[in-house]
Write an enzyme that holds these catalytic residues in place. Structure first.
Site, mmCIF file in Angstrom:
data_model
loop_
_atom_site.group_PDB
_atom_site.id
_atom_site.type_symbol
_atom_site.label_atom_id
_atom_site.label_comp_id
_atom_site.label_asym_id
_atom_site.label_seq_id
_atom_site.Cartn_x
_atom_site.Cartn_y
_atom_site.Cartn_z
ATOM 1 N N HIS A 73 0.852 -1.179 0.114
ATOM 2 C CA HIS A 73 0.104 -0.030 -0.062
ATOM 3 C C HIS A 73 0.849 1.229 0.023
ATOM 4 O O HIS A 73 0.573 2.356 -0.609
ATOM 5 C CB HIS A 73 -0.989 0.134 1.253
ATOM 6 C CG HIS A 73 -2.286 -0.778 0.872
ATOM 7 N ND1 HIS A 73 -3.494 -0.466 1.092
ATOM 8 C CD2 HIS A 73 -2.320 -2.034 0.772
ATOM 9 C CE1 HIS A 73 -4.289 -0.971 0.922
ATOM 10 N NE2 HIS A 73 -3.619 -2.270 0.679
ATOM 11 N N SER B 271 4.789 7.134 3.295
ATOM 12 C CA SER B 271 3.320 7.847 3.563
ATOM 13 C C SER B 271 2.308 6.993 4.107
ATOM 14 O O SER B 271 1.572 7.659 4.951
ATOM 15 C CB SER B 271 3.170 8.525 2.271
ATOM 16 O OG SER B 271 2.676 7.393 1.148
#
EC number: 1.11.1.7
Length: 342
Positions: free
Chosen positions: A74, A84
């Protein structure tokens, strides 16, 4: 049955075009900014620290291997491997954790925090969260029987996140084959890369929400007959997921590889040959009318576990090489993986 691949078959042409783009188009090459010995002098024990922590974690909870691997996936598919995905939402930053494909799906953030604390004690401000997550994902696979691969290092942590890209860039469990391939093509992966990386589903669980339409059909109750599923397996899945979802039922989970759910092997592909892939996007790789090439690769990996391991290793290195150019310029080494440095 689909006709032989010819221009007379309207189903074949768009797929043939897409495969050509995959094969001769974008490729994710080795990133020159990453090196195998990046922490050799600055933090020589970095890899040992991550490995030892992951050994303890996976031994106590084998499912965590799949969770850390999913976190890495992801992360890299949104704006490159820049950690992030680990950022918490703040007044000034909208994170990625609440995006539809991530909400109630990702776990293991506390594991990353634990390893980061160990690294900060040993080498303050040296090892990035992006590198930590990449190493941990590799070690997670090894610890449940999967292959080893060298991890190039030197990533920086992003000072931003992208909720929008998390919504649009990540594959979804209900996607058909062509849009699924497009998601991987966007990042420079080949068809073979895609099928190998999705093989990560040989470990891990999926929630009812992600496969309810596959076992009950659409809002009219029509099940997609092009993606077959055996009656025995269908009944088993339906017993754990009601036709009318509730908050509790929606979060019930089932192994994506019911044969060896906590062992990294090639049985996932053997399940697809029987039409018993849990997720629609998984079964599409073998059952789709567009799957002329994908079906051959699924069969190959089902028959040859070593071929799967070798390709998975190569494709994971390729995924780890996805770097956001902005991060190279503005990135940092976060002290806390959940927040940018102040």
């Amino acid at each position: 049955m689909a006709k032989p691949h010819s221009m007379e078959n309207p189903l074949f042409f768009p797929l043939a075009l897409l495969i050509n783009i995959f094969t001769i188009g974008i490729t994710a090459n080795a990133n020159p900014s990453l090196t195998l010995d990046y922490y050799l002098t600055s933090c020589p024990n970095a890899l040992d620290i991550v490995r030892k922590e992951m050994e303890c974690i996976v031994q106590s909870e084998p499912r965590m291997a799949a969770s850390i691997l999913r976190l890495h996936f992801h992360d890299c598919f949104v704006q490159g491997c820049d950690a992030s995905i680990l950022l918490d939402e703040t007044i000034t930053l909208q994170g990625e954790k609440k995006a539809p494909q991530s909400k109630n799906s990702l776990r293991g953030f506390d594991v990353i925090d634990r390893i980061k604390n160990k690294l900060e004690s040993e080498c303050p401000g040296i090892v990035s969260c992006a590198d930590l997550l990449t190493i941990a994902a590799r070690d997670a696979v090894i610890l449940v029987g999967g292959p080893y691969w060298h991890v190039p290092l030197g990533r920086k942590d992003s000072i931003s996140a992208s909720y929008i890209k998390a919504k649009t860039n990540l594959p979804t469990s209900d996607q058909n084959l062509v849009p699924l391939m497009a998601k991987f093509m966007f990042h420079g992966f080949s068809v073979t890369d895609m099928i190998a990386l999705i093989g990560a589903h040989t470990i891990g669980l999926a929630r009812c929400k992600n496969f309810r339409e596959r076992i009950y059909g659409d809002f009219e109750g029509t099940i997609d007959q092009s993606n077959p599923i055996s009656q025995i397996y269908l009944e088993k899945l339906q017993s754990g997921c009601s036709v009318v979802p509730t908050a509790i039922d929606e979060n019930n989970t089932t192994a994506m590889d019911y044969v060896t759910p906590y062992i990294f092997d090639n049985s996932f592909y053997q399940i697809l040959l029987r039409g018993e892939g849990l997720l629609n996007s998984d079964q599409e790789m073998y059952s789709s009318l567009f799957g002329i090439q994908t079906k051959k690769i699924v069969r190959k990996f089902a028959e040859d576990g070593i071929a799967f391991f070798n390709q998975f290793s190569d494709s994971m290195v390729k995924m780890g090489n996805i770097i956001n150019p902005d991060t190279i310029e503005t990135g940092e080494v976060r002290k806390n993986c959940r927040f940018v440095n102040t």
